[in-house]
Write a protein that holds these residues in place. Structure first.
Motif, PDB file in Angstrom:
ATOM      1  N   VAL A  85       9.226  12.432  -5.321  1.00 20.09           N
ATOM      2  CA  VAL A  85       7.926  12.956  -4.916  1.00 20.09           C
ATOM      3  C   VAL A  85       7.937  13.253  -3.423  1.00 20.09           C
ATOM      4  CG1 VAL A  85       6.656  11.734  -6.731  1.00 20.09           C
ATOM      5  CG2 VAL A  85       6.978  10.653  -4.514  1.00 20.09           C
ATOM      6  N   THR A  86       6.903  13.949  -2.964  1.00 23.04           N
ATOM      7  CA  THR A  86       6.698  14.224  -1.546  1.00 23.04           C
ATOM      8  C   THR A  86       5.392  13.571  -1.132  1.00 23.04           C
ATOM      9  OG1 THR A  86       7.902  16.306  -1.640  1.00 23.04           O
ATOM     10  CG2 THR A  86       6.351  16.040   0.157  1.00 23.04           C
ATOM     11  N   ASP A  87       5.426  12.801  -0.063  1.00 17.93           N
ATOM     12  CA  ASP A  87       4.226  12.152   0.470  1.00 17.93           C
ATOM     13  C   ASP A  87       3.584  13.123   1.447  1.00 17.93           C
ATOM     14  OD1 ASP A  87       2.302  10.584   1.698  1.00 17.93           O
ATOM     15  OD2 ASP A  87       3.571   8.834   1.851  1.00 17.93           O
ATOM     16  N   SER A  88       2.352  13.497   1.192  1.00 19.37           N
ATOM     17  CA  SER A  88       1.713  14.524   2.005  1.00 19.37           C
ATOM     18  C   SER A  88       0.872  13.970   3.159  1.00 19.37           C
ATOM     19  CB  SER A  88       0.828  15.408   1.124  1.00 19.37           C
ATOM     20  OG  SER A  88      -0.199  14.613   0.545  1.00 19.37           O
ATOM     21  N   HIS A  89       0.820  12.654   3.308  1.00 23.15           N
ATOM     22  CA  HIS A  89       0.010  12.075   4.387  1.00 23.15           C
ATOM     23  C   HIS A  89       0.542  10.688   4.724  1.00 23.15           C
ATOM     24  CE1 HIS A  89      -4.088  11.723   6.387  1.00 23.15           C
ATOM     25  NE2 HIS A  89      -3.462  10.600   6.663  1.00 23.15           N
ATOM     26  N   PHE A  90       1.183  10.584   5.876  1.00 18.21           N
ATOM     27  CA  PHE A  90       1.724   9.293   6.268  1.00 18.21           C
ATOM     28  C   PHE A  90       1.609   9.124   7.776  1.00 18.21           C
ATOM     29  CE2 PHE A  90       5.074   6.482   7.784  1.00 18.21           C
ATOM     30  CZ  PHE A  90       4.866   5.383   6.976  1.00 18.21           C
ATOM     31  N   VAL A 111      13.969   2.062   9.738  1.00 18.96           N
ATOM     32  CA  VAL A 111      14.805   1.475   8.679  1.00 18.96           C
ATOM     33  C   VAL A 111      13.926   1.016   7.525  1.00 18.96           C
ATOM     34  CG1 VAL A 111      16.375  -0.408   8.107  1.00 18.96           C
ATOM     35  CG2 VAL A 111      16.655   0.829  10.267  1.00 18.96           C
ATOM     36  N   ALA A 112      12.845   0.317   7.834  1.00 15.37           N
ATOM     37  CA  ALA A 112      11.917  -0.150   6.792  1.00 15.37           C
ATOM     38  C   ALA A 112      11.262   1.034   6.083  1.00 15.37           C
ATOM     39  CB  ALA A 112      10.858  -1.067   7.400  1.00 15.37           C
ATOM     40  N   LEU A 113      10.912   2.058   6.848  1.00 16.38           N
ATOM     41  CA  LEU A 113      10.290   3.241   6.248  1.00 16.38           C
ATOM     42  C   LEU A 113      11.251   3.934   5.279  1.00 16.38           C
ATOM     43  CD1 LEU A 113       8.127   5.391   5.917  1.00 16.38           C
ATOM     44  CD2 LEU A 113       8.941   6.431   8.041  1.00 16.38           C
ATOM     45  N   LEU A 114      12.478   4.129   5.696  1.00 15.43           N
ATOM     46  CA  LEU A 114      13.459   4.782   4.823  1.00 15.43           C
ATOM     47  C   LEU A 114      13.733   3.955   3.571  1.00 15.43           C
ATOM     48  CD1 LEU A 114      15.779   6.156   7.593  1.00 15.43           C
ATOM     49  CD2 LEU A 114      14.661   7.544   5.836  1.00 15.43           C
ATOM     50  N   GLN A 115      13.782   2.649   3.704  1.00 10.62           N
ATOM     51  CA  GLN A 115      13.975   1.789   2.533  1.00 10.62           C
ATOM     52  C   GLN A 115      12.790   1.907   1.571  1.00 10.62           C
ATOM     53  OE1 GLN A 115      14.599  -2.042   4.346  1.00 10.62           O
ATOM     54  NE2 GLN A 115      16.811  -1.735   4.535  1.00 10.62           N
ATOM     55  N   SER A 116      11.575   1.920   2.119  1.00  8.83           N
ATOM     56  CA  SER A 116      10.384   2.068   1.274  1.00  8.83           C
ATOM     57  C   SER A 116      10.365   3.429   0.588  1.00  8.83           C
ATOM     58  CB  SER A 116       9.111   1.897   2.107  1.00  8.83           C
ATOM     59  OG  SER A 116       8.998   0.593   2.575  1.00  8.83           O
ATOM     60  N   MET A 117      10.737   4.470   1.329  1.00 11.30           N
ATOM     61  CA  MET A 117      10.783   5.804   0.727  1.00 11.30           C
ATOM     62  C   MET A 117      11.778   5.846  -0.426  1.00 11.30           C
ATOM     63  SD  MET A 117      10.662   8.257   4.109  1.00 11.30           S
ATOM     64  CE  MET A 117      10.963   9.792   3.215  1.00 11.30           C
ATOM     65  N   ASP A 118      12.960   5.294  -0.218  1.00 13.42           N
ATOM     66  CA  ASP A 118      13.982   5.291  -1.268  1.00 13.42           C
ATOM     67  C   ASP A 118      13.544   4.469  -2.471  1.00 13.42           C
ATOM     68  OD1 ASP A 118      15.559   6.922   0.310  1.00 13.42           O
ATOM     69  OD2 ASP A 118      16.791   5.278   1.067  1.00 13.42           O
ATOM     70  N   THR A 119      12.924   3.326  -2.220  1.00 13.84           N
ATOM     71  CA  THR A 119      12.447   2.466  -3.305  1.00 13.84           C
ATOM     72  C   THR A 119      11.376   3.158  -4.137  1.00 13.84           C
ATOM     73  OG1 THR A 119      12.906   0.491  -2.001  1.00 13.84           O
ATOM     74  CG2 THR A 119      11.369   0.245  -3.841  1.00 13.84           C
ATOM     75  N   ALA A 120      10.493   3.910  -3.472  1.00 13.23           N
ATOM     76  CA  ALA A 120       9.391   4.574  -4.165  1.00 13.23           C
ATOM     77  C   ALA A 120       9.748   5.966  -4.664  1.00 13.23           C
ATOM     78  CB  ALA A 120       8.186   4.658  -3.232  1.00 13.23           C
ATOM     79  N   GLY A 121      10.943   6.462  -4.328  1.00 12.28           N
ATOM     80  CA  GLY A 121      11.339   7.791  -4.785  1.00 12.28           C
ATOM     81  C   GLY A 121      10.718   8.919  -3.977  1.00 12.28           C
ATOM     82  N   LEU A 132       0.817  -1.208   0.000  1.00  6.52           N
ATOM     83  CA  LEU A 132       0.000   0.000   0.000  1.00  6.52           C
ATOM     84  C   LEU A 132       0.855   1.264   0.000  1.00  6.52           C
ATOM     85  CD1 LEU A 132      -2.887  -1.042   2.404  1.00  6.52           C
ATOM     86  CD2 LEU A 132      -3.002  -0.721  -0.075  1.00  6.52           C
ATOM     87  N   LYS A 133       1.934   1.254   0.761  1.00 13.47           N
ATOM     88  CA  LYS A 133       2.829   2.413   0.791  1.00 13.47           C
ATOM     89  C   LYS A 133       3.416   2.668  -0.597  1.00 13.47           C
ATOM     90  CE  LYS A 133       4.524   1.557   5.417  1.00 13.47           C
ATOM     91  NZ  LYS A 133       5.731   1.194   6.172  1.00 13.47           N
ATOM     92  N   LEU A 134       3.922   1.599  -1.203  1.00 12.10           N
ATOM     93  CA  LEU A 134       4.567   1.754  -2.503  1.00 12.10           C
ATOM     94  C   LEU A 134       3.566   2.125  -3.589  1.00 12.10           C
ATOM     95  CD1 LEU A 134       7.081  -1.213  -2.401  1.00 12.10           C
ATOM     96  CD2 LEU A 134       7.578   1.221  -2.159  1.00 12.10           C
ATOM     97  N   SER A 135       2.384   1.514  -3.569  1.00  9.66           N
ATOM     98  CA  SER A 135       1.400   1.820  -4.595  1.00  9.66           C
ATOM     99  C   SER A 135       0.846   3.232  -4.430  1.00  9.66           C
ATOM    100  CB  SER A 135       0.279   0.782  -4.616  1.00  9.66           C
ATOM    101  OG  SER A 135      -0.400   0.754  -3.382  1.00  9.66           O
ATOM    102  N   THR A 136       0.714   3.705  -3.192  1.00  7.45           N
ATOM    103  CA  THR A 136       0.261   5.080  -2.965  1.00  7.45           C
ATOM    104  C   THR A 136       1.287   6.071  -3.489  1.00  7.45           C
ATOM    105  OG1 THR A 136      -1.000   4.412  -1.028  1.00  7.45           O
ATOM    106  CG2 THR A 136      -0.458   6.747  -1.210  1.00  7.45           C
ATOM    107  N   ALA A 137       2.545   5.828  -3.168  1.00  5.93           N
ATOM    108  CA  ALA A 137       3.598   6.713  -3.671  1.00  5.93           C
ATOM    109  C   ALA A 137       3.650   6.678  -5.197  1.00  5.93           C
ATOM    110  CB  ALA A 137       4.946   6.309  -3.081  1.00  5.93           C
TER     111      ALA A 137
END
Length: 140
Positions: free
Chosen positions: A44-49, A62-72, A7-12
């Protein structure tokens, strides 16, 4: 990949697609060859997390930062969850969402402290990617 990560990755990805207008989702990723991981073409910038779920659980920074980097995701609005789901341990499954069962929720003001603590634990270079919002106060 678990549901939350998906869900995190698809939202981003949906956000990035919407921002880019007519670009196809494939155009957002550039591959140099088939053996390398895709490289994000646009940040991109995620406006709601929400860092935690309705039971105040998280997969961690750590998982959050990895997901952010993976999704840009370069920056994000970062908040806790102001409500906690009451869950009786004798129930067969933990609720993942506040509407999963008939149990009530209650206001949890310490969620802002959790968010502040996680941000302050990060090195300054990473901390600048997060924009914490308070949400754990009850107005009235």
């Amino acid at each position: 990949m678990d549901r939350r990560t998906f869900l995190k990755l698809s939202t981003a990805g949906a956000l990035a697609y919407g921002i880019q207008g007519t670009l196809s989702p494939v155009a957002l990723l550039a591959r140099t060859d088939a053996t390398q991981s895709p490289v994000i073409k646009y940040k991109v910038t995620d406006s709601h997390f929400h860092y935690v779920d309705f039971l105040q659980k998280s997969e961690g920074m750590v998982a959050l930062l990895q997901s952010m980097d993976t999704a840009g995701v370069a920056h994000m609005m970062f908040s806790g969850m102001p409500l906690v789901k009451k869950w009786d341990k004798s129930e067969p499954e933990e609720p993942r969402y506040y509407l999963d069962d008939n149990a009530r929720t209650y206001w949890y003001s310490a969620t802002d402290f959790v968010i502040a603590r996680r941000c302050l634990e990060l090195p300054q270079a990473l901390r600048s990617r997060f924009h914490p919002f308070i949400c754990g106060f009850k107005m009235g």
